[in-house]
Design an enzyme around this catalytic site. Sequence first.
Site, mmCIF file in Angstrom:
data_model
loop_
_atom_site.group_PDB
_atom_site.id
_atom_site.type_symbol
_atom_site.label_atom_id
_atom_site.label_comp_id
_atom_site.label_asym_id
_atom_site.label_seq_id
_atom_site.Cartn_x
_atom_site.Cartn_y
_atom_site.Cartn_z
ATOM 1 N N ASP A 185 -3.627 8.556 7.146
ATOM 2 C CA ASP A 185 -4.456 7.691 7.966
ATOM 3 C C ASP A 185 -3.553 6.994 8.980
ATOM 4 O O ASP A 185 -2.372 7.317 9.077
ATOM 5 C CB ASP A 185 -5.290 6.707 7.122
ATOM 6 C CG ASP A 185 -4.455 5.684 6.356
ATOM 7 O OD1 ASP A 185 -3.271 5.461 6.715
ATOM 8 O OD2 ASP A 185 -4.966 5.086 5.391
ATOM 9 N N HIS B 93 -0.569 5.246 6.915
ATOM 10 C CA HIS B 93 0.077 5.781 5.714
ATOM 11 C C HIS B 93 0.393 7.268 5.822
ATOM 12 O O HIS B 93 -0.412 8.044 6.352
ATOM 13 C CB HIS B 93 -0.821 5.550 4.495
ATOM 14 C CG HIS B 93 -1.198 4.117 4.300
ATOM 15 N ND1 HIS B 93 -2.381 3.588 4.766
ATOM 16 C CD2 HIS B 93 -0.520 3.090 3.708
ATOM 17 C CE1 HIS B 93 -2.433 2.300 4.458
ATOM 18 N NE2 HIS B 93 -1.320 1.966 3.828
ATOM 19 N N SER C 223 0.802 -1.224 0.000
ATOM 20 C CA SER C 223 0.000 0.000 0.000
ATOM 21 C C SER C 223 0.833 1.272 0.000
ATOM 22 O O SER C 223 0.312 2.344 -0.303
ATOM 23 C CB SER C 223 -0.932 0.022 1.221
ATOM 24 O OG SER C 223 -0.192 0.001 2.430
#
Length: 349
Positions: free
Chosen positions: A323, A326, A31
Amino acid sequence: MGFFIVFAMIFMQIYTMRSAKVPAVIVFGDSSVDAGNNNHLQTVLKSNHRPYGRDFFGGKATGRFSNGRVPTDFISESFGLRPFVPAYFDTSYNMSDFATGVCFASAGTGYDNATSDVLSVIPLWKEVEYYKEYQKKLRSYLGEQKANTVLSEAVYLISMGTNDFLENYYTLSDRRSQYNINQYQDFLGNIAGSLIKELYSLGARKISLGGLPPMGCLPLERTTSFIAGNGDTCNEDYNKVALSFNGKLGGLVKRLNGELSGSKIVFSNPYAIFQNIVRKPSAYGFETAAVACCSTGLFEMGYMCDQYNPFTCSDANKYVFWDSFHPSEKTNRIISEHLFKTVLSKLLS
């Protein structure tokens, strides 16, 4: 997306392609660099909804786990290519787009196949299979000789590993019953070495192996530490593991440069610059590194970070993290520019 935004993006793409220093950027990972491949999977780990992407071109939620761009987008731009790398599964792009950059990354994956099984995402071996498929399509599109030149001159970016520890080893019992933490690092390192060797056998010569960030300082881990009664602090045990694993990856890169003739492999280690940002956020123009922008900033990511949450901050540039897992786009930019100046630019010589 408005006409002028589309026109500007097309103009930018034409300009950057003319000034490109490498022909393409090819991305493998999780991610930290997924450009939207998970949008097309049956998995809960997706970010193709607002407020993700609110600061991306046109305010589009592409599936990147960020309010804007991810590191590989900035790196592509630094190499003189377009300012974003499209996801291989994104049907709004075709081979003319993928010829100068393509992302095979999948959020939630890792070196360990067991890691990708946790949230039903693309395992690393499958990312490589998609790359082989891409090679065939590129040769069909550009012709054998030109495609081979692109593939050998392209820069290959690898960014993963955090999920192997945080979502697999420390969360599930299987790997802990098989390996102690040092053995598991060696297990992952061997997979990383095999990946680089396979990419080399497929024509890759310029490869960047990414290191781990201070993963114990992610807001999610700080929240967990707080709940456990340890205060609002980083999990230093996790940070020590990240440092140890980075040391092993650095040694791997040095060894492979000696073994793989004609290769230029670099170790892109974000740990130090990331740690500096977390320790002294104000020095980089941030207000906080303890909590994230999205929702309460304590534990939300993916579907729990949505546009209806009233707590999401209005200016992500004030936050080190977007978030709970991240970095914000601003953090991604700072780290990417640092790595380009200190490490990745060596792939140009």
